[in-house]
Design an enzyme around this catalytic site. Structure first.
Site, PDB file in Angstrom:
ATOM      1  N   PRO A  34       4.941  -3.934  -1.671  1.00  0.00           N
ATOM      2  CG  PRO A  34       4.930  -2.521  -3.659  1.00  0.00           C
ATOM      3  CD  PRO A  34       5.857  -3.361  -2.431  1.00  0.00           C
ATOM      4  N   GLY A  38       4.821 -10.367  -4.969  1.00  0.00           N
ATOM      5  CA  GLY A  38       5.132 -11.882  -4.950  1.00  0.00           C
ATOM      6  C   GLY A  38       5.525 -12.400  -3.576  1.00  0.00           C
ATOM      7  CG  ASP A 110       2.161 -15.124   3.237  1.00  0.00           C
ATOM      8  OD1 ASP A 110       2.923 -14.109   3.026  1.00  0.00           O
ATOM      9  OD2 ASP A 110       1.088 -15.292   2.524  1.00  0.00           O
ATOM     10  CD  GLU A 111      -1.028 -11.815   3.374  1.00  0.00           C
ATOM     11  OE1 GLU A 111      -0.572 -10.652   3.708  1.00  0.00           O
ATOM     12  OE2 GLU A 111      -1.127 -11.944   2.316  1.00  0.00           O
ATOM     13  CE1 TYR A 209      -6.911  -2.314   1.054  1.00  0.00           C
ATOM     14  CE2 TYR A 209      -8.124  -4.129   0.515  1.00  0.00           C
ATOM     15  CZ  TYR A 209      -7.821  -3.046   1.293  1.00  0.00           C
ATOM     16  OH  TYR A 209      -8.478  -3.252   2.738  1.00  0.00           O
TER      17      TYR A 209
END
Length: 224
Positions: A34, A38, A110-111, A209
């Site tokens: 979630p 990190g 990443d992402e 969020y």
């Protein structure tokens, strides 16, 4: 024994990489969790560790919180990155680097939950056909608690799937599992799958969020 009967000897190295590296059996690894667990920090740490051992890689991202071509973390780390767009061919990107004389041993993605499914397939192709290690980081589910299509494909294709162990807590103290989108102070249940925001925004922000446990995500209780 004729020449046709002689056993085929596999090449000692992966010719597709173009640099004579020994084929070591590259891997596609997916690290998920979630918000606030990190992921981006680990991505940059992994890039640092591989770089120290003489390996060369590319750092990629999409929809970073900075809204720029970089990977940023909430603890202050940052690194320039290639911005992934819908039309970016990741295989062509690596081959261009090779064509320019650069060595690419690995990708830090990443992402990755925001990539297209086709790009996830390209990552698998880079591992299997080009001997490039791929380390992907991202969320599993969106604000509705449904899997992102790219994350689902990573679960299906990855050689290794790891849930990050950094504990994220709901306001009640239970383990935070789900990423809630808060619009005007209310947990949103409908809307576009991707809307950029952050967990550090003030409670009065229009869109932010918050990580919640399953109980409070489903009830919409945001605590005090």
């Amino acid at each position: 024994m004729t020449a046709a009967d002689e056993p085929t000897i596999a090449p000692a190295h992966c010719q597709s990489a173009g640099d004579g590296r020994l084929r070591h059996g590259a891997a596609l690894k997916f690290f998920w969790g979630p918000m606030d667990c990190g992921k981006s920090t680990l991505a940059l740490q992994m890039d640092h560790n591989h770089g120290r051992q003489g390996r060369r890689g590319l750092v990629l991202t999409r929809n970073d919180r900075s809204m720029g071509p970089q990977v940023t973390t909430r603890i202050g780390l940052a690194h320039s990155a290639v911005e992934v767009t819908d039309d970016l061919d990741l295989i062509a990107l690596v081959r261009k680097e090779w064509g320019d004389g650069a060595r690419i041993d690995y990708l830090i993605c990443d992402e990755a939950c925001f990539y297209t499914v086709e790009q996830i397939e390209q990552l698998a192709d880079l591992v299997d056909g080009y001997d490039v290690d791929v380390y992907a980081f991202g969320l599993a589910s969106d604000f509705r608690s449904f899997l992102f299509p790219a994350a689902q494909r990573l679960f299906e294709l990855a050689d290794e799937v790891n849930r990050l162990q950094v504990e994220v807590l709901c306001w009640c103290g239970r383990e935070g599992l789900l990423n809630a989108r808060i619009v005007d102070g209310v947990v949103a249940r409908e809307g576009e799958q991707v809307v950029i925001g952050d967990t550090a925004a003030a409670d009065q922000s229009e869109v932010r969020y918050q990580v919640l446990c399953r109980r409070h995500y489903r009830s919409g209780d945001l605590g005090r």
